[in-house]
Scaffold this motif. Structure first.
Motif, PDB file in Angstrom:
ATOM      1  N   UNK A  43     -29.372  42.021 -11.133  1.00 53.97           N
ATOM      2  CA  UNK A  43     -29.562  40.705 -11.740  1.00 53.97           C
ATOM      3  C   UNK A  43     -30.430  39.853 -10.824  1.00 53.97           C
ATOM      4  N   UNK A  44     -31.215  38.986 -11.429  1.00 52.14           N
ATOM      5  CA  UNK A  44     -32.066  38.079 -10.663  1.00 52.14           C
ATOM      6  C   UNK A  44     -32.159  36.756 -11.394  1.00 52.14           C
ATOM      7  N   UNK A  45     -32.423  35.709 -10.644  1.00 52.68           N
ATOM      8  CA  UNK A  45     -32.613  34.372 -11.200  1.00 52.68           C
ATOM      9  C   UNK A  45     -34.030  33.894 -10.865  1.00 52.68           C
ATOM     10  N   UNK A  46     -34.562  33.045 -11.720  1.00 51.51           N
ATOM     11  CA  UNK A  46     -35.900  32.511 -11.456  1.00 51.51           C
ATOM     12  C   UNK A  46     -35.881  31.414 -10.402  1.00 51.51           C
ATOM     13  N   UNK A  47     -34.694  30.998  -9.989  1.00 50.57           N
ATOM     14  CA  UNK A  47     -34.564  30.006  -8.912  1.00 50.57           C
ATOM     15  C   UNK A  47     -33.139  30.041  -8.391  1.00 50.57           C
ATOM     16  N   UNK A  48     -32.969  29.785  -7.080  1.00 49.83           N
ATOM     17  CA  UNK A  48     -31.640  29.657  -6.500  1.00 49.83           C
ATOM     18  C   UNK A  48     -31.001  30.981  -6.162  1.00 49.83           C
ATOM     19  N   UNK A  49     -29.774  31.166  -6.624  1.00 53.85           N
ATOM     20  CA  UNK A  49     -28.980  32.358  -6.326  1.00 53.85           C
ATOM     21  C   UNK A  49     -29.676  33.622  -6.840  1.00 53.85           C
ATOM     22  N   UNK A  50     -29.620  34.702  -6.031  1.00 57.56           N
ATOM     23  CA  UNK A  50     -30.263  35.971  -6.406  1.00 57.56           C
ATOM     24  C   UNK A  50     -31.719  35.752  -6.802  1.00 57.56           C
ATOM     25  N   UNK A  51     -32.419  35.008  -5.966  1.00 56.50           N
ATOM     26  CA  UNK A  51     -33.810  34.653  -6.253  1.00 56.50           C
ATOM     27  C   UNK A  51     -34.607  35.923  -6.543  1.00 56.50           C
ATOM     28  N   UNK A  52     -35.375  35.875  -7.588  1.00 54.37           N
ATOM     29  CA  UNK A  52     -36.022  37.067  -8.128  1.00 54.37           C
ATOM     30  C   UNK A  52     -36.884  37.814  -7.113  1.00 54.37           C
ATOM     31  N   UNK A  53     -37.613  37.111  -6.297  1.00 59.89           N
ATOM     32  CA  UNK A  53     -38.479  37.778  -5.325  1.00 59.89           C
ATOM     33  C   UNK A  53     -37.668  38.588  -4.314  1.00 59.89           C
ATOM     34  N   UNK A  54     -36.491  38.098  -3.952  1.00 59.17           N
ATOM     35  CA  UNK A  54     -35.628  38.836  -3.027  1.00 59.17           C
ATOM     36  C   UNK A  54     -35.095  40.114  -3.675  1.00 59.17           C
TER      37      UNK A  54
ATOM     38  N   UNK B  56     -44.748  35.848 -14.502  1.00 61.29           N
ATOM     39  CA  UNK B  56     -45.691  35.563 -13.428  1.00 61.29           C
ATOM     40  C   UNK B  56     -45.104  35.994 -12.084  1.00 61.29           C
ATOM     41  N   UNK B  57     -43.840  35.682 -11.861  1.00 64.37           N
ATOM     42  CA  UNK B  57     -43.173  36.082 -10.622  1.00 64.37           C
ATOM     43  C   UNK B  57     -43.043  37.611 -10.529  1.00 64.37           C
ATOM     44  N   UNK B  58     -42.736  38.243 -11.652  1.00 63.64           N
ATOM     45  CA  UNK B  58     -42.554  39.694 -11.676  1.00 63.64           C
ATOM     46  C   UNK B  58     -43.853  40.416 -11.326  1.00 63.64           C
ATOM     47  N   UNK B  59     -44.895  40.128 -12.075  1.00 63.67           N
ATOM     48  CA  UNK B  59     -46.160  40.828 -11.842  1.00 63.67           C
ATOM     49  C   UNK B  59     -46.814  40.387 -10.530  1.00 63.67           C
ATOM     50  N   UNK B  60     -46.624  39.123 -10.186  1.00 64.96           N
ATOM     51  CA  UNK B  60     -47.203  38.608  -8.948  1.00 64.96           C
ATOM     52  C   UNK B  60     -46.623  39.275  -7.723  1.00 64.96           C
ATOM     53  N   UNK B  61     -45.353  39.666  -7.789  1.00 65.47           N
ATOM     54  CA  UNK B  61     -44.708  40.303  -6.644  1.00 65.47           C
ATOM     55  C   UNK B  61     -45.409  41.603  -6.262  1.00 65.47           C
ATOM     56  N   UNK B  62     -45.850  42.360  -7.253  1.00 72.29           N
ATOM     57  CA  UNK B  62     -46.420  43.682  -6.986  1.00 72.29           C
ATOM     58  C   UNK B  62     -47.921  43.659  -6.686  1.00 72.29           C
ATOM     59  N   UNK B  63     -48.527  42.490  -6.753  1.00 72.64           N
ATOM     60  CA  UNK B  63     -49.959  42.402  -6.475  1.00 72.64           C
ATOM     61  C   UNK B  63     -50.229  42.823  -5.020  1.00 72.64           C
ATOM     62  N   UNK B  64     -51.101  43.808  -4.849  1.00 71.38           N
ATOM     63  CA  UNK B  64     -51.481  44.256  -3.520  1.00 71.38           C
ATOM     64  C   UNK B  64     -50.526  45.233  -2.873  1.00 71.38           C
ATOM     65  N   UNK B  65     -49.442  45.597  -3.562  1.00 70.17           N
ATOM     66  CA  UNK B  65     -48.460  46.513  -2.983  1.00 70.17           C
ATOM     67  C   UNK B  65     -48.794  47.966  -3.335  1.00 70.17           C
ATOM     68  N   UNK B  66     -48.193  48.891  -2.587  1.00 67.51           N
ATOM     69  CA  UNK B  66     -48.317  50.318  -2.864  1.00 67.51           C
ATOM     70  C   UNK B  66     -47.038  50.802  -3.561  1.00 67.51           C
ATOM     71  N   UNK B  67     -47.107  51.991  -4.129  1.00 68.29           N
ATOM     72  CA  UNK B  67     -45.962  52.581  -4.838  1.00 68.29           C
ATOM     73  C   UNK B  67     -45.438  51.644  -5.922  1.00 68.29           C
ATOM     74  N   UNK B  68     -46.356  51.264  -6.803  1.00 71.39           N
ATOM     75  CA  UNK B  68     -45.969  50.352  -7.885  1.00 71.39           C
ATOM     76  C   UNK B  68     -45.363  51.160  -9.026  1.00 71.39           C
TER      77      UNK B  68
END
Length: 341
Positions: free
Chosen positions: A100-111, A143-155
């Motif tokens: 589970x992830x949240x767009x803000x606060x607890x369990x912040x999506x990027x983490x 935006x947060x989901x796709x933005x996280x993987x920008x520039x990463x390997x093993x996508x």
């Protein structure tokens, strides 16, 4: 979480502070508001506005509201989301690992995405838990989901489940929820209350045209209304009331929140107060834009609006809870997303 599958199921919900403390609420507000999908202005101007004006001015009031929520009900969004995810995991077993992830606060999506990425899943199935599309929910989440993987390997392969406001399993779940909670309650009016959005967002959804141009209130077309929140809300109301054969004269669609003028109308509070003044004594309210109860449902509507309704002549006010972690919703959800796993 121990990795048991090569598929991660990511359930994204609205943001919430981890607790009602000022530090947690401040973090939540900053992460919630500092997005072009929430406040449509340039990055520097938005940061100045959010960090210099909005958060300092709202922190005390917001902390008090969350303190009231936590004291009476617990941190509902956090708790129900965790319970829901555990029940989903029990059904899916090793078919997918549920996060589970949240767009803000607890369990912040990027983490959470960082944790998922470190485990080298082959596929991520993402389900934003927003039945209808809005920029501040869907736009920010994707935006947060796709933005996280920008520039990463093993996508990994990333599959996103679409808006589900007219999915048969969602409509069935809301219908069962209403049937369960309205048993023995002879309501005179039922209000379908949706979260409000700026009218400017609706104009963006129609590429500069308006909802009036497409008759969005009375008609949904995927060709013209795929990103139109207003059209999807009215369609949600129609599908559920038709399924349950509720008389049209007893049904009202309204919109709860507004920060300023120029937001979707009619406003929920005004609608319910007018009903009371018109002689409606028994009213039921359901909030189908939320699948999980939170501050906006149980406090703003379940307490604040209820009090005003009773003060203005109403006698019975029933807030229908959200789907939360109801077993029939968990089962329907798993059926709904099964084709993507």
């Amino acid at each position: 979480m121990e990795k048991k599958s090569n598929t991660a199921l990511l359930i994204i919900n609205y943001g919430t502070p981890e607790n009602s403390g000022k530090k947690a609420v401040k973090k939540f507000l900053k992460e919630l508001l500092d997005s072009k999908h929430v406040i449509t202005m340039n990055s520097l101007g938005r940061k100045i506005l959010v960090n210099g004006i909005i958060v300092p001015s709202r922190l005390k009031h917001s902390s008090k509201n969350y303190e009231n929520l936590e004291k009476k009900y617990g941190m509902l969004l956090k708790n129900h989301t965790e319970n829901f995810a555990q029940k989903v995991q029990n059904i899916l077993n090793e078919k997918a690992d549920v996060y589970t992830a949240m767009t803000a606060g607890y369990n912040y999506m990027k983490d959470i995405l960082e944790e998922i990425h470190q485990k080298n899943y082959h596929k991520i199935v993402t389900v934003p838990m927003y039945p209808q599309y809005t920029e501040s929910t869907w736009g920010k989440a994707l935006d947060d989901l796709y933005g996280f993987f920008k520039g990463k390997f093993n996508i990994p392969i990333i599959n996103v489940f679409d808006m589900f406001f007219q999915d048969e399993y969602y409509v069935d779940s809301i219908s069962k929820l209403l049937t369960k909670n309205l048993e023995g309650f002879d309501f005179e009016r039922i209000v379908f209350s949706y979260h409000g959005v700026p009218l400017s967002h609706l104009k963006m959804a129609h590429q500069g045209k308006t909802c009036e141009d497409y008759n969005c209130q009375d008609h949904y077309s995927d060709a013209t209304s795929h990103f139109c929140y207003l059209a999807q809300c009215y369609q949600t109301t129609r599908l559920i009331t038709e399924r349950l054969s509720i008389e049209n004269k007893k049904v009202t669609t309204s919109f709860q929140s507004r920060i300023a003028e120029g937001w979707t109308q009619p406003y929920t509070e005004d609608t319910i107060l007018k009903a009371a003044k018109d002689g409606v004594k028994k009213i039921a309210v359901i909030t189908p834009a939320f699948v999980t109860d939170c501050l906006e449902t149980v406090i703003e509507i379940g307490e604040d609006v209820k009090e005003k309704f009773l003060q203005n002549g109403g006698t019975d006010f029933k807030l229908i809870p959200c789907l939360n972690d109801e077993d029939f919703w968990v089962e329907n959800f798993c059926k709904m997303i099964d084709k993507m796993l």
